[in-house]
Design a protein around this motif. Structure first.
Motif, PDB file in Angstrom:
ATOM      1  N   VAL A   1     -22.569 -10.681  43.169  1.00  0.00           N
ATOM      2  CA  VAL A   1     -22.255 -11.702  42.168  1.00  0.00           C
ATOM      3  C   VAL A   1     -23.541 -12.238  41.547  1.00  0.00           C
ATOM      4  N   ARG A   2     -24.556 -12.430  42.371  1.00  0.00           N
ATOM      5  CA  ARG A   2     -25.821 -13.001  41.880  1.00  0.00           C
ATOM      6  C   ARG A   2     -26.491 -12.144  40.814  1.00  0.00           C
ATOM      7  N   VAL A   3     -26.635 -10.859  41.069  1.00  0.00           N
ATOM      8  CA  VAL A   3     -27.401  -9.993  40.169  1.00  0.00           C
ATOM      9  C   VAL A   3     -26.772  -9.920  38.779  1.00  0.00           C
ATOM     10  N   PRO A   4     -25.468  -9.612  38.651  1.00  0.00           N
ATOM     11  CA  PRO A   4     -24.920  -9.598  37.289  1.00  0.00           C
ATOM     12  C   PRO A   4     -24.905 -10.982  36.638  1.00  0.00           C
ATOM     13  N   ALA A   5     -24.731 -12.025  37.430  1.00  0.00           N
ATOM     14  CA  ALA A   5     -24.746 -13.373  36.852  1.00  0.00           C
ATOM     15  C   ALA A   5     -26.130 -13.722  36.313  1.00  0.00           C
ATOM     16  N   VAL A   6     -27.175 -13.371  37.048  1.00  0.00           N
ATOM     17  CA  VAL A   6     -28.537 -13.657  36.592  1.00  0.00           C
ATOM     18  C   VAL A   6     -28.857 -12.843  35.339  1.00  0.00           C
ATOM     19  N   LEU A   7     -28.514 -11.571  35.335  1.00  0.00           N
ATOM     20  CA  LEU A   7     -28.804 -10.737  34.165  1.00  0.00           C
ATOM     21  C   LEU A   7     -28.018 -11.195  32.937  1.00  0.00           C
ATOM     22  N   SER A   8     -26.767 -11.541  33.126  1.00  0.00           N
ATOM     23  CA  SER A   8     -25.960 -12.043  32.020  1.00  0.00           C
ATOM     24  C   SER A   8     -26.478 -13.390  31.531  1.00  0.00           C
ATOM     25  N   GLY A   9     -26.852 -14.252  32.454  1.00  0.00           N
ATOM     26  CA  GLY A   9     -27.414 -15.547  32.076  1.00  0.00           C
ATOM     27  C   GLY A   9     -28.743 -15.411  31.359  1.00  0.00           C
ATOM     28  N   LEU A  10     -29.550 -14.452  31.786  1.00  0.00           N
ATOM     29  CA  LEU A  10     -30.826 -14.213  31.110  1.00  0.00           C
ATOM     30  C   LEU A  10     -30.607 -13.713  29.688  1.00  0.00           C
ATOM     31  N   ALA A  11     -29.655 -12.808  29.508  1.00  0.00           N
ATOM     32  CA  ALA A  11     -29.333 -12.337  28.153  1.00  0.00           C
ATOM     33  C   ALA A  11     -28.821 -13.486  27.296  1.00  0.00           C
ATOM     34  N   LEU A  12     -27.994 -14.348  27.864  1.00  0.00           N
ATOM     35  CA  LEU A  12     -27.501 -15.510  27.118  1.00  0.00           C
ATOM     36  C   LEU A  12     -28.639 -16.448  26.764  1.00  0.00           C
ATOM     37  N   LEU A  13     -29.546 -16.662  27.691  1.00  0.00           N
ATOM     38  CA  LEU A  13     -30.676 -17.548  27.441  1.00  0.00           C
ATOM     39  C   LEU A  13     -31.561 -17.019  26.317  1.00  0.00           C
ATOM     40  N   VAL A  14     -31.786 -15.716  26.284  1.00  0.00           N
ATOM     41  CA  VAL A  14     -32.664 -15.131  25.277  1.00  0.00           C
ATOM     42  C   VAL A  14     -32.000 -15.129  23.897  1.00  0.00           C
ATOM     43  N   TRP A  15     -30.731 -14.784  23.839  1.00  0.00           N
ATOM     44  CA  TRP A  15     -30.070 -14.626  22.541  1.00  0.00           C
ATOM     45  C   TRP A  15     -29.015 -15.689  22.245  1.00  0.00           C
ATOM     46  N   TRP A  16     -29.089 -16.854  22.903  1.00  0.00           N
ATOM     47  CA  TRP A  16     -28.038 -17.853  22.712  1.00  0.00           C
ATOM     48  C   TRP A  16     -27.861 -18.319  21.269  1.00  0.00           C
ATOM     49  N   PRO A  17     -28.904 -18.456  20.449  1.00  0.00           N
ATOM     50  CA  PRO A  17     -28.630 -18.890  19.074  1.00  0.00           C
ATOM     51  C   PRO A  17     -27.776 -17.881  18.306  1.00  0.00           C
ATOM     52  N   LEU A  18     -27.971 -16.603  18.571  1.00  0.00           N
ATOM     53  CA  LEU A  18     -27.169 -15.591  17.884  1.00  0.00           C
ATOM     54  C   LEU A  18     -25.805 -15.411  18.533  1.00  0.00           C
ATOM     55  N   ILE A  19     -25.735 -15.532  19.847  1.00  0.00           N
ATOM     56  CA  ILE A  19     -24.449 -15.400  20.535  1.00  0.00           C
ATOM     57  C   ILE A  19     -23.514 -16.538  20.129  1.00  0.00           C
ATOM     58  N   LEU A  20     -24.048 -17.751  20.029  1.00  0.00           N
ATOM     59  CA  LEU A  20     -23.229 -18.909  19.670  1.00  0.00           C
ATOM     60  C   LEU A  20     -23.122 -19.120  18.163  1.00  0.00           C
ATOM     61  N   GLY A  21     -23.814 -18.289  17.389  1.00  0.00           N
ATOM     62  CA  GLY A  21     -23.733 -18.379  15.933  1.00  0.00           C
ATOM     63  C   GLY A  21     -24.562 -19.489  15.322  1.00  0.00           C
ATOM     64  N   ALA A  22     -25.510 -20.048  16.079  1.00  0.00           N
ATOM     65  CA  ALA A  22     -26.308 -21.170  15.575  1.00  0.00           C
ATOM     66  C   ALA A  22     -27.296 -20.747  14.499  1.00  0.00           C
ATOM     67  N   SER A  23     -27.715 -19.499  14.503  1.00  0.00           N
ATOM     68  CA  SER A  23     -28.678 -19.045  13.499  1.00  0.00           C
ATOM     69  C   SER A  23     -28.168 -17.821  12.757  1.00  0.00           C
ATOM     70  N   ALA A  24     -26.859 -17.782  12.518  1.00  0.00           N
ATOM     71  CA  ALA A  24     -26.242 -16.610  11.899  1.00  0.00           C
ATOM     72  C   ALA A  24     -26.737 -16.400  10.471  1.00  0.00           C
ATOM     73  N   ASP A  25     -26.804 -17.473   9.673  1.00  0.00           N
ATOM     74  CA  ASP A  25     -27.234 -17.327   8.283  1.00  0.00           C
ATOM     75  C   ASP A  25     -28.689 -16.875   8.196  1.00  0.00           C
ATOM     76  N   ARG A  26     -29.518 -17.439   9.013  1.00  0.00           N
ATOM     77  CA  ARG A  26     -30.936 -17.066   9.013  1.00  0.00           C
ATOM     78  C   ARG A  26     -31.118 -15.604   9.433  1.00  0.00           C
ATOM     79  N   TYR A  27     -30.367 -15.173  10.446  1.00  0.00           N
ATOM     80  CA  TYR A  27     -30.456 -13.788  10.913  1.00  0.00           C
ATOM     81  C   TYR A  27     -29.985 -12.827   9.817  1.00  0.00           C
ATOM     82  N   ARG A  28     -28.866 -13.173   9.171  1.00  0.00           N
ATOM     83  CA  ARG A  28     -28.328 -12.316   8.113  1.00  0.00           C
ATOM     84  C   ARG A  28     -29.305 -12.206   6.946  1.00  0.00           C
ATOM     85  N   SER A  29     -29.914 -13.326   6.555  1.00  0.00           N
ATOM     86  CA  SER A  29     -30.844 -13.282   5.427  1.00  0.00           C
ATOM     87  C   SER A  29     -32.141 -12.558   5.774  1.00  0.00           C
TER      88      SER A  29
END
Length: 156
Positions: free
Chosen positions: A84-112
């Protein structure tokens, strides 16, 4: 009385030293390039990230890990924790790195900036998370199967 031998300083092989020096040189170059434009904003970002990690994230994932450990010990399944720990840490790390794009906070900036569709980050992150936990569950099932084969007496 026997005198202790002097300890050898663990420098490693010449290749390791060369790789380490190259890593430091690359990090120094990246730091100089990064700090050249707006060093104050970068320094504030690093300080904020360190504070966010130490004051919010570390207590949060430590509490989650302790709850997982307590639950697995109570169920007598302590060996399942890494699955449980290993996939949770890897998934959490991916979320931490790409959270603005995953949550759509910087969608317009990324698209432009790229011309690419930013709405694919959330489904892809969910697929990656599902694959990590699915792979971990498969490894656990294989491990349990192997353990039950070794425990059962051989049929002759």
């Amino acid at each position: 009385m026997r005198l202790p031998r002097p300890t050898r300083v663990p420098f490693g092989s010449p290749l390791q030293l060369l790789l380490l020096a190259g890593s430091f040189a690359l990090a120094a170059y990246a730091g100089v390039r990064l700090l050249a434009d707006d060093w104050l904003a970068v320094a504030l970002w690093f300080a904020g990230a360190a504070l966010l990690h130490d004051l919010v994230l570390l207590p949060l994932y430590s509490a989650l890990d302790r709850a997982l450990a307590a639950g697995s010990v109570a169920a007598g399944r302590r060996s399942w924790m890494l699955y449980v720990r290993v996939p949770a840490v890897l998934s959490g790390l991916a979320l931490l790195v790409w959270w603005p794009l995953i949550l759509g906070a910087s969608a317009d900036r990324y698209r432009s900036a790229t011309g690419l569709d930013p709405n694919l980050f959330l489904p892809r992150w969910l697929l990656i998370t599902a694959a990590l936990f699915g792979g971990s569950a498969l490894l656990l099932a294989l491990r349990l199967r192997r353990a039950t084969k070794h425990r059962s007496p051989a049929a002759h």
